[in-house]
Design a protein around this motif. Sequence first.
Motif, short mmCIF file in Angstrom:
data_model
loop_
_atom_site.label_atom_id
_atom_site.label_comp_id
_atom_site.label_asym_id
_atom_site.label_seq_id
_atom_site.Cartn_x
_atom_site.Cartn_y
_atom_site.Cartn_z
N GLU A 172 39.18 -45.66 11.08
CA GLU A 172 40.16 -46.64 10.56
C GLU A 172 41.39 -45.93 10.01
O GLU A 172 42.51 -46.39 10.20
N LYS A 173 41.16 -44.83 9.32
CA LYS A 173 42.30 -44.10 8.74
C LYS A 173 43.23 -43.58 9.83
O LYS A 173 44.45 -43.69 9.75
N LEU A 174 42.63 -43.02 10.88
CA LEU A 174 43.44 -42.49 11.98
C LEU A 174 44.21 -43.63 12.65
O LEU A 174 45.37 -43.47 13.03
N LYS A 175 43.57 -44.76 12.74
CA LYS A 175 44.20 -45.94 13.33
C LYS A 175 45.43 -46.35 12.50
O LYS A 175 46.48 -46.68 13.04
N PHE A 176 45.28 -46.27 11.19
CA PHE A 176 46.40 -46.59 10.29
C PHE A 176 47.60 -45.71 10.62
O PHE A 176 48.74 -46.12 10.55
N TYR A 177 47.30 -44.46 10.97
CA TYR A 177 48.38 -43.52 11.31
C TYR A 177 48.77 -43.59 12.79
O TYR A 177 49.41 -42.69 13.32
N ASN A 178 48.35 -44.67 13.46
CA ASN A 178 48.73 -44.89 14.86
C ASN A 178 48.00 -43.98 15.85
O ASN A 178 48.51 -43.71 16.95
N ALA B 296 25.23 -42.03 17.64
CA ALA B 296 26.12 -43.19 17.82
C ALA B 296 26.79 -43.58 16.51
O ALA B 296 27.91 -44.10 16.52
N ASP B 297 26.13 -43.32 15.38
CA ASP B 297 26.72 -43.66 14.08
C ASP B 297 27.71 -42.62 13.59
O ASP B 297 28.47 -42.87 12.66
N GLN B 298 27.66 -41.43 14.19
CA GLN B 298 28.52 -40.34 13.68
C GLN B 298 29.66 -39.95 14.63
O GLN B 298 30.58 -39.24 14.22
N VAL B 299 29.60 -40.41 15.86
CA VAL B 299 30.53 -39.85 16.86
C VAL B 299 31.86 -40.60 16.93
O VAL B 299 31.92 -41.82 16.75
N VAL B 300 32.92 -39.83 17.14
CA VAL B 300 34.21 -40.44 17.47
C VAL B 300 34.92 -39.47 18.41
O VAL B 300 34.85 -38.25 18.24
N CYS B 301 35.55 -40.02 19.46
CA CYS B 301 36.24 -39.18 20.43
C CYS B 301 37.72 -39.12 20.10
O CYS B 301 38.38 -40.16 19.95
N LEU B 302 38.23 -37.90 19.98
CA LEU B 302 39.65 -37.70 19.66
C LEU B 302 40.48 -37.77 20.95
O LEU B 302 39.96 -37.53 22.03
#
Length: 369
Positions: free
Chosen positions: A303-309, A344-350
């Motif tokens: 969510e934070k990264l999303k805030f920064y676009n 699945a609860d910890q992963v996010v793809c940059l």
Amino acid sequence: MKENKPIYVTQPALPPLNEFIEYLKQIWESKIITNNGLFHQQFEKALADYLRIKYISAFSNGTLALVTALQALRITGEVITTPFSFVATTHSLWWNNIKPVFADIEPEYFNLDPEKAESAITPQTTAIMPVHVYGNPCKMERFQQIADTYGLKLIYDAAHAFGVTVNGNSLLTCGDLSVLSFHATKVFNTIEGGAIICHDEKTKQRIDFLKNFGFANETTIIGPGINAKMNELQAAYGLLQLKYVDEYLSKRKDIAALYRERLKGIEGIRFLEDIEGVKHSYSYFPILVDKEKYGISRDELYEKLKFYNIFCRRYFYPLISQFPSYRGLASAQPDNLPVATKVADQVVCLPIYPDLQPSQVSQIVKLIR
Ligand SMILES: Cc1ncc(COP(=O)(O)O)c(C=O)c1O
């Protein structure tokens, strides 16, 4: 420090427009726009050469290639597969009236765990369908051993594994069949597209009949085939893409190296390393967020990264086994899939794509830091 323009998890690489127009002119002249035209034939040959495999059938997309792969081998009953993938893997079973049986993944590279797959075999099992998740090779020798022991077919979903080799050999040579996706989000795209790789001429012929309604010739239909043909525009675009794919892969490799260098030492953030002897596709750049050590959860970071676009994706959350179509299955229960549930609860793809700039990578890592 909000990015002016959004950065998405991926951005398709397009070949030069002027070069594509030259191909289009030929198509407009010939008026052959689909049904195994010249570009389709050239594309299959060029792909086979590039990937160093013998038999490949181009498809309109990867999902129909998966559905057809199961048809080609007449798979029925139960198929053991991974919950940690894109939904199309399991949907292809559903469309064939096959019962998916989920088994857990291994913690190192998140691929189907062969030992867990072996434990899930029943008298109804006819095949195993592992996925080379993020393009990292499955334990292929062990899977082959299990398939041979129990007399099962082995179909790899290799949607993420374009161009991946192990000790110089294409991983597409393993198993009975492998399936690629050439979707816009993939390392190599034909806008939409896919392919089945097989190992003998007769199987290729069966696949080619099946993808064209089952037509063997003008009057013979071998069975209930589907329409999954790649058209001439896609094939021409694909031929052109092949000229540039090494450049795309090399840029992705540099981006992954930069991420690794910059992310080193951040407590609670784990990333995957290259494997010795493997030429990787760098399809995705997943990180795992350990809330206890990092301070905030994966979702909070997302969510934070999303805030920064910066728009990352939580591939593969939720697990396929959590979707309404599958969550009622006994094998879908989280206590059967502890590793997959945790990952699945910890992963996010940059974000990773050829045109992503080093300054953008630095900015993303700065925010994570
Ligand atoms: C693992 C996996 N399998 C299958 C597919 C389906 O491919 P397509 O989008 O080409 O139908 C995708 C991606 O889209 C995928 O990531």
